[in-house]
Design a protein around this motif. Structure first.
Motif, PDB file in Angstrom:
ATOM      1  N   ARG A 165      -7.369 -31.698  -5.484  1.00 32.62           N
ATOM      2  CA  ARG A 165      -8.059 -31.156  -4.310  1.00 32.62           C
ATOM      3  C   ARG A 165      -7.146 -30.136  -3.631  1.00 32.62           C
ATOM      4  NH1 ARG A 165      -8.119 -36.255  -4.037  1.00 32.62           N
ATOM      5  NH2 ARG A 165      -6.912 -36.412  -2.130  1.00 32.62           N
ATOM      6  N   TYR A 166      -7.740 -29.131  -3.034  1.00 31.34           N
ATOM      7  CA  TYR A 166      -6.944 -28.130  -2.337  1.00 31.34           C
ATOM      8  C   TYR A 166      -7.758 -27.484  -1.231  1.00 31.34           C
ATOM      9  CZ  TYR A 166      -9.376 -25.134  -5.695  1.00 31.34           C
ATOM     10  OH  TYR A 166     -10.340 -24.511  -6.452  1.00 31.34           O
ATOM     11  N   GLU A 167      -7.074 -27.129  -0.186  1.00 28.37           N
ATOM     12  CA  GLU A 167      -7.655 -26.394   0.938  1.00 28.37           C
ATOM     13  C   GLU A 167      -6.832 -25.139   1.132  1.00 28.37           C
ATOM     14  OE1 GLU A 167      -7.661 -28.963   4.320  1.00 28.37           O
ATOM     15  OE2 GLU A 167      -9.091 -30.362   3.416  1.00 28.37           O
ATOM     16  N   THR A 168      -7.511 -24.052   1.417  1.00 28.76           N
ATOM     17  CA  THR A 168      -6.841 -22.763   1.539  1.00 28.76           C
ATOM     18  C   THR A 168      -7.096 -22.171   2.914  1.00 28.76           C
ATOM     19  OG1 THR A 168      -7.284 -22.430  -0.812  1.00 28.76           O
ATOM     20  CG2 THR A 168      -6.563 -20.505   0.445  1.00 28.76           C
ATOM     21  N   SER A 169      -6.040 -21.661   3.518  1.00 32.81           N
ATOM     22  CA  SER A 169      -6.197 -20.914   4.768  1.00 32.81           C
ATOM     23  C   SER A 169      -5.499 -19.568   4.604  1.00 32.81           C
ATOM     24  CB  SER A 169      -5.634 -21.686   5.959  1.00 32.81           C
ATOM     25  OG  SER A 169      -4.258 -21.876   5.828  1.00 32.81           O
ATOM     26  N   PHE A 170      -5.999 -18.607   5.355  1.00 34.14           N
ATOM     27  CA  PHE A 170      -5.504 -17.241   5.265  1.00 34.14           C
ATOM     28  C   PHE A 170      -5.189 -16.698   6.652  1.00 34.14           C
ATOM     29  CE2 PHE A 170      -8.646 -17.668   1.833  1.00 34.14           C
ATOM     30  CZ  PHE A 170      -7.865 -17.362   0.729  1.00 34.14           C
ATOM     31  N   VAL A 171      -4.175 -15.863   6.700  1.00 30.65           N
ATOM     32  CA  VAL A 171      -3.947 -14.991   7.844  1.00 30.65           C
ATOM     33  C   VAL A 171      -4.263 -13.595   7.325  1.00 30.65           C
ATOM     34  CG1 VAL A 171      -2.235 -14.004   9.412  1.00 30.65           C
ATOM     35  CG2 VAL A 171      -2.183 -16.462   8.881  1.00 30.65           C
ATOM     36  N   GLU A 172      -5.276 -12.979   7.896  1.00 31.98           N
ATOM     37  CA  GLU A 172      -5.702 -11.641   7.460  1.00 31.98           C
ATOM     38  C   GLU A 172      -4.846 -10.586   8.145  1.00 31.98           C
ATOM     39  OE1 GLU A 172      -8.266 -10.724   5.436  1.00 31.98           O
ATOM     40  OE2 GLU A 172      -9.132 -12.712   5.116  1.00 31.98           O
ATOM     41  N   TYR A 173      -4.362  -9.640   7.367  1.00 31.69           N
ATOM     42  CA  TYR A 173      -3.607  -8.532   7.931  1.00 31.69           C
ATOM     43  C   TYR A 173      -4.551  -7.387   8.270  1.00 31.69           C
ATOM     44  CZ  TYR A 173       0.520 -10.807   5.899  1.00 31.69           C
ATOM     45  OH  TYR A 173       1.505 -11.688   5.569  1.00 31.69           O
ATOM     46  N   THR A 174      -4.323  -6.765   9.408  1.00 29.12           N
ATOM     47  CA  THR A 174      -5.003  -5.523   9.753  1.00 29.12           C
ATOM     48  C   THR A 174      -4.026  -4.401   9.432  1.00 29.12           C
ATOM     49  OG1 THR A 174      -6.157  -6.621  11.563  1.00 29.12           O
ATOM     50  CG2 THR A 174      -6.107  -4.198  11.598  1.00 29.12           C
ATOM     51  N   LEU A 175      -4.485  -3.429   8.648  1.00 31.94           N
ATOM     52  CA  LEU A 175      -3.617  -2.339   8.225  1.00 31.94           C
ATOM     53  C   LEU A 175      -4.008  -1.048   8.926  1.00 31.94           C
ATOM     54  CD1 LEU A 175      -3.586  -3.041   4.384  1.00 31.94           C
ATOM     55  CD2 LEU A 175      -2.001  -3.871   6.110  1.00 31.94           C
ATOM     56  N   ASP A 176      -3.048  -0.141   9.067  1.00 26.96           N
ATOM     57  CA  ASP A 176      -3.348   1.174   9.630  1.00 26.96           C
ATOM     58  C   ASP A 176      -4.224   1.954   8.641  1.00 26.96           C
ATOM     59  OD1 ASP A 176      -1.638   2.042   7.616  1.00 26.96           O
ATOM     60  OD2 ASP A 176      -0.119   2.814   8.971  1.00 26.96           O
ATOM     61  N   LYS A 177      -4.622   3.143   9.024  1.00 25.64           N
ATOM     62  CA  LYS A 177      -5.546   3.932   8.196  1.00 25.64           C
ATOM     63  C   LYS A 177      -4.988   4.273   6.823  1.00 25.64           C
ATOM     64  CE  LYS A 177      -8.150   5.769  11.994  1.00 25.64           C
ATOM     65  NZ  LYS A 177      -8.755   6.884  12.647  1.00 25.64           N
ATOM     66  N   SER A 178      -3.676   4.370   6.704  1.00 27.92           N
ATOM     67  CA  SER A 178      -3.076   4.674   5.404  1.00 27.92           C
ATOM     68  C   SER A 178      -3.038   3.435   4.504  1.00 27.92           C
ATOM     69  CB  SER A 178      -1.654   5.209   5.578  1.00 27.92           C
ATOM     70  OG  SER A 178      -0.790   4.169   6.003  1.00 27.92           O
ATOM     71  N   ARG A 179      -3.336   2.266   5.085  1.00 31.05           N
ATOM     72  CA  ARG A 179      -3.326   0.969   4.390  1.00 31.05           C
ATOM     73  C   ARG A 179      -1.935   0.605   3.873  1.00 31.05           C
ATOM     74  NH1 ARG A 179      -8.541  -1.034   3.222  1.00 31.05           N
ATOM     75  NH2 ARG A 179      -7.747  -2.130   1.419  1.00 31.05           N
ATOM     76  N   ARG A 180      -0.923   1.085   4.548  1.00 31.08           N
ATOM     77  CA  ARG A 180       0.452   0.804   4.132  1.00 31.08           C
ATOM     78  C   ARG A 180       1.220  -0.034   5.148  1.00 31.08           C
ATOM     79  NH1 ARG A 180       0.733   1.302  -1.057  1.00 31.08           N
ATOM     80  NH2 ARG A 180      -0.037   3.266  -1.783  1.00 31.08           N
ATOM     81  N   LYS A 181       0.778  -0.033   6.398  1.00 27.71           N
ATOM     82  CA  LYS A 181       1.540  -0.716   7.436  1.00 27.71           C
ATOM     83  C   LYS A 181       0.648  -1.719   8.164  1.00 27.71           C
ATOM     84  CE  LYS A 181       4.433  -0.047  11.368  1.00 27.71           C
ATOM     85  NZ  LYS A 181       4.992   0.680  12.397  1.00 27.71           N
TER      86      LYS A 181
END
Length: 168
Positions: A27-43
């Motif tokens: 059994r497994y449970e998954t949680s995520f922290v979503e990153y918000t990236l700048d427009k260049s998708r690099r930072k």
């Protein structure tokens, strides 16, 4: 692959069947922290609070989004808690080629933390300490592992940890 083939119609007309491993009897449970990236998708410019979701995200065969089947892609900090109770906690430092790897390790660790080194912004040494990590796995594809930027990001994590004494 259609896009990488120069938009070859033969590739588009015969999409690859996407087959992947799903662990059974654990059994497994998954949680995520979503990153918000700048427009260049690099930072990374922000992150969400942890939210539970599926480790395996469903996409139809032939979808270009199938690459995000594992953990929904790269722009997340992932934590998997398994029914394996052995005191072992793994941190995987990876690029996108490491996304499929965690599921193979659900039987060997009670907690698995998955970090994409291109987007992780926390102090790595403190993160390891705070989450009682017992094992660390580097999972980079060969071309990414050889990039000076990859080496520098790992060095930065270590220097941060040395310059900021981790919690005792």
């Amino acid at each position: 692959m259609y896009r990488y083939s120069g938009r070859d119609q033969a590739v588009k007309n015969y999409p690859e069947e996407f087959v992947y491993y799903v662990p059974r009897d654990v059994r497994y449970e998954t949680s995520f922290v979503e990153y918000t990236l700048d427009k260049s998708r690099r930072k990374v410019i922000g992150e969400s609070i942890p939210d539970e979701n599926r480790f395996f995200q469903p996409y139809p065969d032939g979808s270009s989004l199938s690459y995000c089947t594992f953990m929904g892609g790269d722009y997340r900090l992932t934590h998997v808690s398994t029914s394996t109770h052995n005191g072992r906690r793994l941190l995987i430092l990876k690029d996108s080629f490491g996304n499929a790897l965690p599921a193979y390790l659900f039987y060997g660790f009670e907690d698995i933390h998955v970090v994409d080194c291109r987007y992780f912004t926390k102090n790595l040494v403190n993160y390891v300490h705070d989450n009682s990590i017992t094992d660390v796995l580097f999972a980079n594809n060969v071309s990414h592992a050889c990039l000076p930027a990859t080496t520098e990001s790992y060095k930065t994590y270590l220097v941060q940890g040395i310059s900021q004494d981790p919690k005792p």
